[in-house]
Each structure stands twice: as structure tokens, then as C-alpha cells.
Design a protein around this motif. Sequence first.
Motif, PDB file in Angstrom:
ATOM      1  N   GLY A  52       0.817  -1.213   0.000  1.00 45.94           N
ATOM      2  CA  GLY A  52       0.000   0.000   0.000  1.00 45.94           C
ATOM      3  C   GLY A  52       0.847   1.257   0.000  1.00 45.94           C
ATOM      4  O   GLY A  52       0.535   2.226  -0.691  1.00 45.94           O
ATOM      5  N   ASP A  98       3.822   1.536  -1.268  1.00 46.53           N
ATOM      6  CA  ASP A  98       4.401   1.633  -2.609  1.00 46.53           C
ATOM      7  C   ASP A  98       3.412   2.283  -3.583  1.00 46.53           C
ATOM      8  O   ASP A  98       3.763   3.219  -4.312  1.00 46.53           O
ATOM      9  CB  ASP A  98       4.768   0.218  -3.072  1.00 46.53           C
ATOM     10  N   ALA A  99       2.150   1.810  -3.567  1.00 44.20           N
ATOM     11  CA  ALA A  99       1.143   2.403  -4.463  1.00 44.20           C
ATOM     12  C   ALA A  99       0.857   3.850  -4.081  1.00 44.20           C
ATOM     13  O   ALA A  99       0.639   4.704  -4.946  1.00 44.20           O
ATOM     14  CB  ALA A  99      -0.139   1.582  -4.417  1.00 44.20           C
ATOM     15  N   VAL A 130       3.530   6.367  -5.417  1.00 39.53           N
ATOM     16  CA  VAL A 130       3.417   6.586  -6.863  1.00 39.53           C
ATOM     17  C   VAL A 130       2.246   7.519  -7.178  1.00 39.53           C
ATOM     18  O   VAL A 130       2.363   8.444  -7.989  1.00 39.53           O
ATOM     19  CB  VAL A 130       3.273   5.234  -7.592  1.00 39.53           C
TER      20      VAL A 130
END
Lengths: 93, 128
Positions: free
Chosen positions: A40, A42-43, A46
Amino acid sequence: MSTTILLWSITASQLMLVAAMACAAYRILAGPRAQDRVLGVDALYVCGMLLILTFGIRNGSTIYFEAALVIALLGFVSTAALAKFLMRGEVIE
Amino acid sequence: MNGLEDLPAWAALLVAFLLLLGSGLTLLGTIGLVRFKSFYERVHAPTLGTTGGAGAILIASMVCFSVLQSRLVLHELLITAFVTVTTPVTLMLLARAAIYRDRTEKADSVASLVGDRGINDGEHTARG
């Protein structure tokens, strides 16, 4: 006319990116295990980087680009460090 | 808005289309992150956002600033390179860590006779 379309589509894409950040935040808060939370994060970074880029397009200035670059670099380092922590129990051995 | 009025119509429409495409793909990836059941399915969902979404939005930014400043602006290729190169690496690291954790947990819960070291403990079982 085309400027109006551009402004509305920038607003719509910012709303979609905020919704994407909300989905990633839900996975951080409710993820059953630690690796789900790292995914989560990481997303989330981005999506935040893309949101800053759309702010740059809206204001027509390239200053936002440096912030996005820093987020992209530090996000990779943080995800790699967290994955190593999950694997070995410590980051620097 | 400052500067966006100078954008010609074709560039404005192209930037608008690319922005909507990129943010839609990113939203789709994170919806997959919420909806999928197991971790190994969820690993694949954010790659949609990091490749498709980031690619489209970065191309939109490149087109916008290149047309506005009437020269080739290619800084965004740096972000593209970092994101596209590093995302598979981090997701592979994360998946390997998850597999390792699942295996050690299963070894702890199922077969405590192997010892508390977990799997890959061949000489321990041979001795015991």
C-alpha cells in the motif's frame, strides 16, 4: 474552449488520483499482514508523485518536477528497505 | 491560469486525453489493490499504475512543457527511468519476503519437530 476542456480534465484526473490514494491508504490501514501494508505504501507514493505532476501541469511551472523526482527516488529506497526488513528482521547488518 | 491559454488546441486535447488515461489506469490498479483476495494477487495490481498511469501522465507533462516553452523538455524521462526500472525490483523483493515469511510461519505451526529454525534445516532432522 480547449483550455476549458484541459482544466476540467486536470480536475477530473486529480480527483481520480486522490481516490487512488484513498484506496492505497485503505490497504495500509486494513492490510491483514505487514507485506500488504508495504504494498500500500508503494502504491501511495506513486499516486502522490503523479498528483504533484498534475499540479505542475495545472500551474504551468516546472518546479513541481523536482519534488516528484525526489519522491520517486525516496519511495524506491523506502520500499526496498522495508522489504529487506520483512525478509531479514533488520535493514543494515 | 498562467500559461495554459498559450497551448494550442491539439496539444490541450492530447494532454487532457493522456491525463485522463493515466489517472484512470492508476485508479484501476489501486481498486485491484483493494478488491483482490490474497497478497500474491494484489502484488500485480499496482504495476498497472506505475507503468501505464505514470507513463501516460509523464508523456502528458512532456508534451505540455515542450509546447509551452517551444523547446524539447525531457526531464520527465528521469522519473520514467527510475519508476520503470525500480518497480519490478521492489515488487520482486516484496514477493520474496512474503514467500519467506509464509514458509517460516507454516514451518512453525505445522512441523515443530523440525526445530525453531524453520525450513531448510536438513541436518537438524537427520540428527534428531
